[in-house]
Motif scaffolding. Structure first.
Motif, PDB file in Angstrom:
ATOM      1  N   TRP A  52      10.373  -4.434   4.504  1.00  0.00           N
ATOM      2  CA  TRP A  52       9.549  -3.263   4.207  1.00  0.00           C
ATOM      3  C   TRP A  52      10.124  -2.434   3.063  1.00  0.00           C
ATOM      4  CZ3 TRP A  52       4.741  -2.699   5.393  1.00  0.00           C
ATOM      5  CH2 TRP A  52       4.120  -1.452   5.247  1.00  0.00           C
ATOM      6  N   GLU A  53      11.416  -2.434   2.924  1.00  0.00           N
ATOM      7  CA  GLU A  53      12.049  -1.678   1.832  1.00  0.00           C
ATOM      8  C   GLU A  53      11.594  -2.176   0.469  1.00  0.00           C
ATOM      9  OE1 GLU A  53      13.980   1.070   1.577  1.00  0.00           O
ATOM     10  OE2 GLU A  53      13.452   1.297   3.687  1.00  0.00           O
ATOM     11  N   ARG A  56       8.194  -0.640  -0.180  1.00  0.00           N
ATOM     12  CA  ARG A  56       8.283   0.801  -0.454  1.00  0.00           C
ATOM     13  C   ARG A  56       8.657   1.102  -1.900  1.00  0.00           C
ATOM     14  NH1 ARG A  56      11.581   4.011   4.080  1.00  0.00           N
ATOM     15  NH2 ARG A  56      11.236   5.549   2.450  1.00  0.00           N
ATOM     16  N   PHE A  61       2.565   1.420  -3.349  1.00  0.00           N
ATOM     17  CA  PHE A  61       2.986   2.058  -2.100  1.00  0.00           C
ATOM     18  C   PHE A  61       3.279   3.539  -2.326  1.00  0.00           C
ATOM     19  CE2 PHE A  61       6.052   3.512   1.007  1.00  0.00           C
ATOM     20  CZ  PHE A  61       5.556   2.997   2.197  1.00  0.00           C
ATOM     21  N   GLN A  62       3.934   3.851  -3.424  1.00  0.00           N
ATOM     22  CA  GLN A  62       4.270   5.240  -3.728  1.00  0.00           C
ATOM     23  C   GLN A  62       3.009   6.073  -3.925  1.00  0.00           C
ATOM     24  OE1 GLN A  62       6.893   4.893  -7.097  1.00  0.00           O
ATOM     25  NE2 GLN A  62       8.435   3.745  -5.944  1.00  0.00           N
ATOM     26  N   SER A  65       1.630   6.659  -0.337  1.00  0.00           N
ATOM     27  CA  SER A  65       2.433   7.571   0.478  1.00  0.00           C
ATOM     28  C   SER A  65       2.397   9.007  -0.040  1.00  0.00           C
ATOM     29  CB  SER A  65       3.882   7.079   0.546  1.00  0.00           C
ATOM     30  OG  SER A  65       4.452   7.012  -0.753  1.00  0.00           O
ATOM     31  N   ASP A  79       6.389   5.032   6.391  1.00  0.00           N
ATOM     32  CA  ASP A  79       7.843   5.052   6.240  1.00  0.00           C
ATOM     33  C   ASP A  79       8.476   3.928   7.046  1.00  0.00           C
ATOM     34  OD1 ASP A  79      10.302   6.448   5.304  1.00  0.00           O
ATOM     35  OD2 ASP A  79      10.625   6.683   7.475  1.00  0.00           O
TER      36      ASP A  79
END
Length: 550
Positions: A52-53, A56, A61-62, A65, A79
């Motif tokens: 998942w990192e 992210r 993704f950014q 989020s 998260d």
């Protein structure tokens, strides 16, 4: 007494042997037998290859989020997906079912934290109601129903759009009668009932005992795909209306299974295709041997962008047309052109090839290429009838002229293409090239090759007016290399296919590379969007293109 004992012993042994030979699986335990489409996701394998990192870090993704409209809980899910209460390292199944009410899509998986999973439902589907029934928990609104017990869950989403074919206008059958289309469902779906039926599904009514499904999920794969064409086309009025042609034979027992792996430097898919009894018999009897590589070597293009080659037994075409009831119609139509179905079968030896090469662009950037089609000749006299028919069709449709189309033939081969010199060279010279991909595609009845690098490089132009388009092309050049296709072998009752999409980076796993590629493309699209917004707002803002990850 001893005889009775021996018979009983043999009966027990037979039952045990039968049970051990029958293939079962746990992945299909909560999937109805009539599922039209299924995708099995190997959560552990996917999580290992794409933590998942890594997700992210990416632009897409950014952007998601940072959306201020997302609730605090949903941001906690972004998260850490374990905040959904779902075991993301376990198997998950996505499947679609057509039934009397229409269609629905379901997600089925494992509950890891009951409290978090319950919270997910109220946050993701606001305005719903909770209930309990038969020892199960439910949450539902008008379009979605979720059910879960100790460890299993299913989320059902109503999909009436999948039933739009029922609204197509009716067509006449063989007697000229027009049958009305099947009536649209008059009742809305019971979302809780649908979820409940899946969780309480009896094993013998599930995919757990389907041997083809068991064979699929036992094959190593990050993702498995199941497509049941017969179920997908159930109640299709277009098929029923064409009663004069037995198209139902095309879908009867038609199932495709596939295992997809995101390996280092490539995406690999191994697939199997099944058919009904009669179609399977035709496949087994008339399947081809190896595609003709000598025909590939004849391709005169210095740079081959794509090639497709196939070997088959021409007699199989006639049997196939008979099965679906098209042989009479074909003979009626071809008689006008001076040949019949038997002439077509005799004319062909069973090898065909199609290639694209020498990709270019003109002064204004318009792409062009050499196209060539070739077929091996069985009976020269019968083949001449096909050529005469082709000339007749061309004269009628193009006023006597067929611009930029050239053909040539010898005793064994026929070729047609858009470049006269290339067609003549193909016919007159045996070995015009020895492409490096030859060994990777040889040995199967159906083969193919596509060179993404060559195609994109040939079309690239530093003078592109669209700088974002150029950035997208450059990003694609950094990832896509080529594609290899092989298949057509019959193993058991299935026809096999193998597809490899090779990437430029041969070291990192392809799922990680696709994630990075998606991030780059997302950045380019965001930059384009900002520039367009600035233009429409008459802003002088200067927008920089997102950097391409190397």
């Amino acid at each position: 007494m001893q005889s009775t004992f021996r018979l009983s012993f043999l009966a027990v042994i037979s039952i045990l042997l039968f049970a051990s030979c029958k293939k079962t699986n746990k992945q299909g335990r909560y999937i109805p037998q009539n599922a039209a489409m299924v995708m099995h996701i190997n959560g552990k394998s996917i999580s290992d290859k794409l933590p998942w990192e890594e997700i992210r870090k990416q632009t897409y993704f950014q952007a998601l989020s940072s959306d201020t409209s997302i609730s605090t809980f949903m941001k906690s899910v972004l998260d850490n997906p374990e905040n959904t209460g779902i075991d993301i390292n376990n198997d998950m199944m996505v499947f679609m079912v057509k039934d009397s009410t229409g269609s629905y899509i379901a997600l089925q998986g494992t509950v890891k934290d009951k409290a978090k999973f319950a919270q997910l439902q109220s946050q993701a589907h606001p305005g719903g109601t909770t209930s309990e029934n038969s020892g199960l928990n439910f949450y539902s609104n008008a379009k979605t129903g979720t059910g879960w017990n100790g460890d299993k869950f299913v989320i059902v989403t109503d999909m009436p759009e999948m039933d739009m074919m029922k609204n197509f206008p009716a067509m006449p059958d063989s007697s000229g009668n027009i049958a009305p289309p099947p009536p649209a469902p008059s009742v809305s779906r019971d979302m809780i009932g649908s979820a409940k039926n899946i969780l309480l599904l009896k094993e013998d009514a599930s995919m757990a005992n389907n041997e083809k499904f068991s064979d699929m999920v036992s094959t190593n794969g990050d993702i498995h795909l199941w497509l049941n064409a017969e179920q997908l086309n159930a109640n299709n009025p277009m098929i029923g209306a064409m009663a004069m042609v037995n198209f139902s034979k095309l879908f009867e027992g038609s199932i495709m299974t596939a295992a997809v792996n995101f390996d280092a430097g490539k995406i690999v898919m191994d697939a199997k295709s099944y058919a009904g009894k009669e179609m399977t018999e035709i496949f087994k009897k008339y399947s081809g041997s190896s595609a003709n590589m000598d025909m590939v070597k004849r391709i005169p293009a210095q740079n081959i962008a794509a090639v497709f080659a196939m070997n088959f037994k021409p007699e199989g075409i006639k049997e196939f047309l008979k099965l679906i009831g098209m042989d009479g119609l074909i003979n009626m139509g071809s008689a006008y052109l001076g040949f019949n179905l038997d002439d077509f079968i005799k004319a062909n030896k069973g090898d065909i090839l199609f290639s694209v090469g020498n990709v270019t662009k003109d002064s204004v950037g318009k792409p062009g290429a050499q196209f060539l089609f070739s077929a091996s000749i069985g009976n020269k006299e019968a083949f001449n009838k096909l050529i005469a028919a082709g000339k007749k069709m061309g004269q009628e449709k193009m006023g006597g002229a067929m611009p930029s189309v050239f053909y040539n033939l010898n005793e064994n081969l026929f070729a047609i293409g858009n470049n006269k010199e290339a067609v003549n060279q193909y016919i007159n010279k045996e070995n015009n090239s020895n492409p490096p991909f030859l060994s990777s595609i040889s040995g199967s009845p159906i083969v193919g090759y596509v060179n993404f690098q060559y195609i994109m490089s040939s079309l690239r132009n530093d003078n592109f007016k669209d700088s974002f388009g150029l950035a997208s092309l450059d990003a694609s050049l950094k990832i896509w290399d080529n594609m290899v296709v092989k298949g057509g072998e019959i193993k058991g009752d299935a026809a096999t296919q193998h597809v490899e999409i090779n990437l430029v980076n041969k070291t990192d796993n392809s799922l990680k590379q696709l994630n990075e590629y998606a991030g780059v493309m997302s950045g380019i699209m965001n930059s384009r969007k900002k520039q367009q917004e600035a233009f429409w707002n008459h802003s002088d803002t200067t927008v920089a293109i997102a950097p391409v990850v190397k």
